[in-house]
Write a protein that holds these residues in place. Structure first.
Motif, mmCIF file in Angstrom:
data_model
loop_
_atom_site.group_PDB
_atom_site.id
_atom_site.type_symbol
_atom_site.label_atom_id
_atom_site.label_comp_id
_atom_site.label_asym_id
_atom_site.label_seq_id
_atom_site.Cartn_x
_atom_site.Cartn_y
_atom_site.Cartn_z
ATOM 1 N N SER A 144 0.822 -1.211 0.000
ATOM 2 C CA SER A 144 0.000 0.000 0.000
ATOM 3 C C SER A 144 0.851 1.253 0.000
ATOM 4 C CB SER A 144 -0.915 0.005 1.224
ATOM 5 O OG SER A 144 -1.851 -1.043 1.127
ATOM 6 N N ALA A 145 1.994 1.193 0.687
ATOM 7 C CA ALA A 145 2.887 2.349 0.680
ATOM 8 C C ALA A 145 3.359 2.653 -0.738
ATOM 9 C CB ALA A 145 4.084 2.093 1.600
ATOM 10 N N GLY A 146 3.601 1.601 -1.522
ATOM 11 C CA GLY A 146 3.949 1.804 -2.918
ATOM 12 C C GLY A 146 2.810 2.434 -3.696
ATOM 13 N N GLN A 147 1.609 2.015 -3.385
ATOM 14 C CA GLN A 147 0.431 2.570 -4.050
ATOM 15 C C GLN A 147 0.246 4.050 -3.734
ATOM 16 O OE1 GLN A 147 -3.016 0.014 -3.878
ATOM 17 N NE2 GLN A 147 -4.396 1.750 -3.788
ATOM 18 N N VAL A 255 -4.203 20.002 -5.979
ATOM 19 C CA VAL A 255 -5.017 19.152 -6.850
ATOM 20 C C VAL A 255 -6.079 20.038 -7.488
ATOM 21 C CG1 VAL A 255 -6.484 17.116 -6.990
ATOM 22 C CG2 VAL A 255 -4.588 17.186 -5.351
ATOM 23 N N SER A 256 -5.873 20.427 -8.726
ATOM 24 C CA SER A 256 -6.766 21.399 -9.360
ATOM 25 C C SER A 256 -7.617 20.823 -10.465
ATOM 26 C CB SER A 256 -5.945 22.571 -9.920
ATOM 27 O OG SER A 256 -4.979 22.088 -10.847
ATOM 28 N N THR A 257 -7.326 19.599 -10.922
ATOM 29 C CA THR A 257 -8.104 18.976 -11.989
ATOM 30 C C THR A 257 -8.630 17.623 -11.533
ATOM 31 O OG1 THR A 257 -6.208 17.809 -12.966
ATOM 32 C CG2 THR A 257 -6.612 20.076 -13.697
ATOM 33 N N THR A 258 -9.685 17.169 -12.173
ATOM 34 C CA THR A 258 -10.220 15.853 -11.821
ATOM 35 C C THR A 258 -9.262 14.744 -12.239
ATOM 36 O OG1 THR A 258 -11.494 15.826 -13.896
ATOM 37 C CG2 THR A 258 -12.632 16.575 -11.900
ATOM 38 N N SER A 259 -8.440 14.989 -13.256
ATOM 39 C CA SER A 259 -7.422 14.015 -13.644
ATOM 40 C C SER A 259 -6.420 13.805 -12.514
ATOM 41 C CB SER A 259 -6.707 14.485 -14.913
ATOM 42 O OG SER A 259 -5.628 13.623 -15.226
ATOM 43 N N ALA A 260 -5.961 14.915 -11.943
ATOM 44 C CA ALA A 260 -5.032 14.811 -10.808
ATOM 45 C C ALA A 260 -5.706 14.176 -9.605
ATOM 46 C CB ALA A 260 -4.504 16.190 -10.450
ATOM 47 N N LEU A 261 -6.981 14.493 -9.394
ATOM 48 C CA LEU A 261 -7.715 13.906 -8.274
ATOM 49 C C LEU A 261 -7.836 12.395 -8.447
ATOM 50 C CD1 LEU A 261 -9.369 14.265 -5.682
ATOM 51 C CD2 LEU A 261 -11.392 14.643 -7.119
ATOM 52 N N GLY A 262 -8.041 11.936 -9.698
ATOM 53 C CA GLY A 262 -8.130 10.496 -9.942
ATOM 54 C C GLY A 262 -6.857 9.775 -9.555
ATOM 55 N N ALA A 263 -5.704 10.358 -9.886
ATOM 56 C CA ALA A 263 -4.428 9.740 -9.516
ATOM 57 C C ALA A 263 -4.227 9.782 -8.004
ATOM 58 C CB ALA A 263 -3.271 10.458 -10.218
ATOM 59 N N TRP A 264 -4.570 10.920 -7.386
ATOM 60 C CA TRP A 264 -4.399 11.044 -5.938
ATOM 61 C C TRP A 264 -5.387 10.181 -5.169
ATOM 62 C CZ3 TRP A 264 -0.445 12.639 -3.249
ATOM 63 C CH2 TRP A 264 0.494 13.468 -3.852
ATOM 64 N N ALA A 265 -6.519 9.839 -5.799
ATOM 65 C CA ALA A 265 -7.471 8.941 -5.134
ATOM 66 C C ALA A 265 -6.836 7.569 -4.908
ATOM 67 C CB ALA A 265 -8.738 8.804 -5.981
ATOM 68 N N ILE A 266 -6.085 7.081 -5.903
ATOM 69 C CA ILE A 266 -5.377 5.811 -5.733
ATOM 70 C C ILE A 266 -4.347 5.929 -4.615
ATOM 71 C CG2 ILE A 266 -3.922 4.110 -6.883
ATOM 72 C CD1 ILE A 266 -6.776 4.186 -7.926
ATOM 73 N N SER A 267 -3.706 7.077 -4.541
ATOM 74 C CA SER A 267 -2.739 7.311 -3.467
ATOM 75 C C SER A 267 -3.412 7.329 -2.101
ATOM 76 C CB SER A 267 -2.022 8.643 -3.715
ATOM 77 O OG SER A 267 -1.098 8.918 -2.685
ATOM 78 N N LEU A 268 -4.565 7.988 -2.003
ATOM 79 C CA LEU A 268 -5.295 8.032 -0.734
ATOM 80 C C LEU A 268 -5.708 6.638 -0.282
ATOM 81 C CD1 LEU A 268 -7.620 11.155 -1.139
ATOM 82 C CD2 LEU A 268 -5.683 10.904 0.425
ATOM 83 N N GLY A 270 -4.089 3.960 -0.867
ATOM 84 C CA GLY A 270 -2.873 3.368 -0.323
ATOM 85 C C GLY A 270 -2.530 3.873 1.060
ATOM 86 N N VAL A 271 -2.710 5.179 1.278
ATOM 87 C CA VAL A 271 -2.438 5.752 2.605
ATOM 88 C C VAL A 271 -3.322 5.097 3.661
ATOM 89 C CG1 VAL A 271 -2.644 7.831 4.006
ATOM 90 C CG2 VAL A 271 -1.609 7.970 1.745
ATOM 91 N N ALA A 272 -4.617 5.030 3.362
ATOM 92 C CA ALA A 272 -5.553 4.460 4.334
ATOM 93 C C ALA A 272 -5.262 2.986 4.580
ATOM 94 C CB ALA A 272 -6.984 4.647 3.841
ATOM 95 N N ASN A 273 -4.800 2.294 3.541
ATOM 96 C CA ASN A 273 -4.608 0.862 3.705
ATOM 97 C C ASN A 273 -3.330 0.503 4.436
ATOM 98 O OD1 ASN A 273 -5.700 -1.832 3.157
ATOM 99 N ND2 ASN A 273 -3.792 -2.072 2.041
ATOM 100 N N ILE A 274 -2.412 1.423 4.570
ATOM 101 C CA ILE A 274 -1.244 1.141 5.407
ATOM 102 C C ILE A 274 -1.711 0.805 6.825
ATOM 103 C CG2 ILE A 274 0.817 2.139 6.461
ATOM 104 C CD1 ILE A 274 1.213 3.738 3.892
ATOM 105 N N GLY A 275 -2.555 1.676 7.344
ATOM 106 C CA GLY A 275 -3.116 1.406 8.672
ATOM 107 C C GLY A 275 -4.062 0.226 8.667
ATOM 108 N N GLY A 276 -4.872 0.106 7.595
ATOM 109 C CA GLY A 276 -5.844 -0.980 7.528
ATOM 110 C C GLY A 276 -5.201 -2.350 7.491
ATOM 111 N N SER A 277 -4.121 -2.498 6.728
ATOM 112 C CA SER A 277 -3.444 -3.795 6.645
ATOM 113 C C SER A 277 -2.782 -4.177 7.961
ATOM 114 C CB SER A 277 -2.395 -3.762 5.525
ATOM 115 O OG SER A 277 -2.993 -3.572 4.274
ATOM 116 N N ILE A 278 -2.134 -3.203 8.584
ATOM 117 C CA ILE A 278 -1.491 -3.489 9.871
ATOM 118 C C ILE A 278 -2.536 -3.837 10.922
ATOM 119 C CG2 ILE A 278 -0.119 -2.474 11.736
ATOM 120 C CD1 ILE A 278 1.345 -0.838 9.586
ATOM 121 N N MET A 279 -3.649 -3.091 10.923
ATOM 122 C CA MET A 279 -4.718 -3.391 11.872
ATOM 123 C C MET A 279 -5.300 -4.772 11.635
ATOM 124 S SD MET A 279 -6.547 -2.585 14.447
ATOM 125 C CE MET A 279 -6.147 -0.851 14.691
#
Length: 411
Positions: A144-147, A255-268, A270-279
């Motif tokens: 997930s950190a890679g994601q 994040v000013s465009t929906t294209s950038a938001l789409g890429a950052w959504a995948i990143s988000l 991954g961020v959330a799943n770092i904690g989720g996987s460990i939990m």
């Protein structure tokens, strides 16, 4: 005995390889629109390439598991990295849909050799019983950190160079991951009975066990949902999300465009799943794994249904990404831990590899149907609701699993 410490060189090295490998894998959805636009392809063409990648990953997983158990983990990982890099390099010169689709077979096998099946088996064998579930959760979190940075890095690189050059850079990155290989020194940790029992005998016993069949079937929806979102969510957000408020918090983060938001959504996610996987790994040590898995699939089903039923706005995209991300790969330490608990450590890589094949069959269908049904209907709604249905199915089929150690007999 396996090491009593939680943080070991094996765990660190495995995390590095998983993080870099999954950073690349998680970025493929960002290439959907650039590649389709350059060649004038329907969405289904590159979607099929990613779908084939996922299917090849699934087919390759038990093969690399068996290869690692026969010739050594590190040799299997080297082979995987070389295939991964070769697929990326050759794809940079591919100009037809068929070329991309065939070359994604190499990429898929490369992911299998550097991914969860091989790495989690190494980590599992090198870790004590008390720490195994949590160690598997930490290793999963590394993916997930890679994601977290894979998709945004791809998006940033695409802003300054062609997608072909990005593929070449990613090929170099996966080869650099091999510098962590000396850390992966994990002897086989198994009981005398496990060592005496042949792989063929273990597979026959597992395939006759209804619980193994249920684990296999239950992992299907995980692959369907994750692969569909990874491959299509950036494009989905780009096209369907409401306008980003230039004075809002999201825009203030750059994040000013929906294209950038789409890429950052995948990143988000991954961020959330770092904690989720460990939990999930921590909970797997303390509670019944099959009930935890059923709860995760049920929660995913409700979250996906709620998201598609509400207007798609930047706020709902962020909320969905964080909530789904907390459950994203939480199934992996629990499913791999369940396989290790029931069937032992000796052939964990191969047994988990076959279960993972179900995951990747689901991945293939999620990615391919996403592109195919988009071209037919002009939206992702139908394939999204299919994902809701298979999520509910997985929540149900985990309940009858018998979570007990299977007795072993020498062949």
């Amino acid at each position: 005995m396996p090491q009593a410490r939680l943080i070991t060189p094996v765990l660190i090295g495995g995390c590095i390889i998983l993080m870099l490998g999954f950073a690349i894998r998680a970025s493929f959805g960002v290439f959907q629109i650039p590649i389709a636009t350059e060649f004038g392809w329907p969405r289904a063409e590159f979607s099929l390439a990613i779908a084939i990648q996922n299917l090849a990953w699934g087919i390759g997983q038990p093969l690399f598991g068996a290869l690692a158990e026969r010739f050594g983990d590190r040799r299997a990982i080297v082979a995987g990295a070389l295939l991964y890099a070769a697929g990326l390099v050759l794809s940079a010169w591919a100009v037809t849909p068929l070329q991309h689709q065939l070359l994604e077979i190499l990429v898929g096998f490369g992911i299998a050799g550097t991914g969860f099946g091989v790495i989690l088996a190494v980590v599992g064998r090198a870790t004590s019983d008390a720490n195994r579930s949590l160690a598997l959760g930490i290793a999963t979190a590394a993916g997930s950190a890679g994601q977290v940075f894979g998709a945004p890095v791809a998006e940033a690189l695409l802003a300054v160079m062609p997608w072909q050059q990005v593929f070449l850079i990613f090929a170099a990155v996966i080869l650099l991951a091999l510098f962590a290989l000396p850390m992966l020194r994990a002897p086989v940790r198994a009981s005398r009975a496990e060592l005496e029992e042949s792989l063929g005998h273990v597979l026959r016993r597992a395939f006759r066990d209804p619980s193994y069949t249920l684990i296999f079937l239950g992992f299907f929806s995980c692959g369907y949902q994750l692969a569909f979102i990874t491959a299509h969510f950036p494009a989905f957000v780009t096209e369907m999300c409401g306008t980003i408020d230039p004075s809002g918090m999201i825009a203030s983060l750059g994040v000013s465009t929906t294209s950038a938001l789409g890429a950052w959504a995948i990143s988000l996610i991954g961020v959330a799943n770092i904690g989720g996987s460990i939990m999930a790994g921590w909970l797997g040590k303390r509670y019944t794994k099959k009930y935890l898995l059923a709860g995760i699939y049920a929660a995913r089903t409700l979250i996906a249904a709620a998201f598609i039923l509400t207007p798609i706005t930047p706020a709902t995209v962020v909320l969905f990404s964080l909530s789904m991300g907390a459950l994203w790969l939480a199934t992996v330490p629990l499913t791999s831990g369940l396989v290790a608990h029931i069937y032992g450590l000796r052939y964990m890589g191969t047994l988990y590899g076959f279960v993972f094949l179900s995951h990747q069959i689901g991945s293939f269908l999620g990615v391919w149907l996403g592109g195919k049904l988009y071209d037919i209907y002009g939206s992702y709604t139908t394939v999204w609701w299919i994902g809701v249905g298979v999520g509910a199915f997985s929540a149900i089929v985990h309940l009858p699993i018998r979570e007990r150690v299977m007795e072993l007999r020498a062949a």
